[in-house]
Design an enzyme around this catalytic site. Structure first.
Site, PDB file in Angstrom:
ATOM      1  N   LYS A  85       1.032  -1.250  -0.132  1.00  0.00           N
ATOM      2  CA  LYS A  85       0.105  -0.087  -0.013  1.00  0.00           C
ATOM      3  C   LYS A  85       0.827   1.099   0.029  1.00  0.00           C
ATOM      4  O   LYS A  85       1.731   1.408   0.862  1.00  0.00           O
ATOM      5  CB  LYS A  85      -0.836  -0.029   1.391  1.00  0.00           C
ATOM      6  CG  LYS A  85      -2.389  -0.425   1.232  1.00  0.00           C
ATOM      7  CD  LYS A  85      -2.913  -0.382   2.488  1.00  0.00           C
ATOM      8  CE  LYS A  85      -4.336  -0.439   2.572  1.00  0.00           C
ATOM      9  NZ  LYS A  85      -5.129  -0.316   3.828  1.00  0.00           N
TER      10      LYS A  85
HETATM   11  C1  E4P Z   1      -8.290   0.461   3.781  1.00  0.00           C
HETATM   12  O1  E4P Z   1      -7.494  -0.310   3.325  1.00  0.00           O
HETATM   13  C2  E4P Z   1      -8.183   1.052   4.974  1.00  0.00           C
HETATM   14  O2  E4P Z   1      -7.467  -0.085   5.928  1.00  0.00           O
HETATM   15  C3  E4P Z   1      -9.493   1.014   5.840  1.00  0.00           C
HETATM   16  O3  E4P Z   1     -10.515   0.726   4.920  1.00  0.00           O
HETATM   17  C4  E4P Z   1      -9.615   2.340   6.426  1.00  0.00           C
HETATM   18  O4  E4P Z   1     -11.062   2.370   7.276  1.00  0.00           O
HETATM   19  P1  E4P Z   1     -11.322   3.148   8.368  1.00  0.00           P
HETATM   20  O5  E4P Z   1     -11.681   4.679   7.850  1.00  0.00           O
HETATM   21  O6  E4P Z   1     -12.299   2.735   9.031  1.00  0.00           O
HETATM   22  O7  E4P Z   1     -10.111   3.297   9.146  1.00  0.00           O
END
Ligand code: E4P
Length: 222
Positions: A85
């Protein structure tokens, strides 16, 4: 649509994978900080990769191009199913391109607009993650980003997968699916909620009650 679990909890991943519900995993530094405890986060990622066949996203924490590239190469060594990522920042774009050329899959994260998604795709990302819930939290319509991005990607035959992230409830999953998101990643509580409907429970109770009444009657008749 593929369903990913957004967690670094090994217990949750075991549950979802045994239930046959999970096509992949997304983690982020916050989720790893919550679940890893004293364990080296890379060991946690290694264990996660052994529990699922699908892609496992692991995020870099450097914000300069060289640092991101170095960290990404280390993360990619953990297992074949690691997807790196990279945050949607200017310094990240050449890194996405370099990693893609190296054959490493990239998930561009922290995307909040359809044009950011387009840029991520142009850089060569395998996945781009628009964060729906966080947009809703600030009074914007997160789902619009999915709608626009799907249209743009279809207009130009862009193969980057739209990974609907920051999912807060089952309705997000249904709407993202109707709009053609390729993947939805969600916390365990949301995945569990996908299985539930109060009318299912009520209906089953009624069937079982009626059946036991019938069984009791047939005993009396005998
Ligand atoms: C995606 O890859 C992220 O880890 C995640 O969906 C973030 O979500 P949040 O807004 O609930 O922290």
């Amino acid at each position: 649509m593929k369903l990913f679990l957004d967690t670094a909890s090994l217990a949750d991943i075991r549950w979802a994978s045994q239930a046959g519900l999970v096509d992949g995993i997304t983690t982020n530094p916050t989720l790893l900080a919550k679940s890893a405890g004293d364990v080296d986060p890379n060991d946690v990622l290694k264990e996660i990769c052994s529990l699922v066949d699908g892609p496992v996203s692991a995020e870099v924490v450097a914000v300069d191009a060289d640092g991101m590239y170095r960290e990404a190469k280390e993360l990619a060594k953990i297992a074949d199913n690691i997807v790196v990522k990279i945050p949607m920042i200017e310094e990240g774009l050449p890194v996405v391109r370099r990693l893609t050329t190296d054959g490493i899959k990239v998930n561009v994260t922290l995307a909040f607009s359809s044009v950011q998604c387009l840029i991520a795709a142009k850089a060569g990302a395998t996945y781009v993650s628009p964060f729906l819930g966080r947009l809703d939290d600030v009074g914007q319509e997160g789902m619009e980003v999915i709608r626009e991005t799907r249209l743009i990607f279809d207009n130009y035959d862009i193969e980057t997968e739209i990974l609907a992230a920051s999912i807060r409830h089952p309705r997000h999953v249904a709407e993202a699916a109707m709009l053609g998101a390729d993947v939805a990643t969600m916390p365990t509580e949301v995945m569990k909620k996908l299985l539930l409907h109060p009318l299912t429970d009520r209906g089953l109770d009624q069937f079982l009650n009626d059946w036991s009444k019938l069984a009791a009657r047939s005993k009396v008749n005998v």
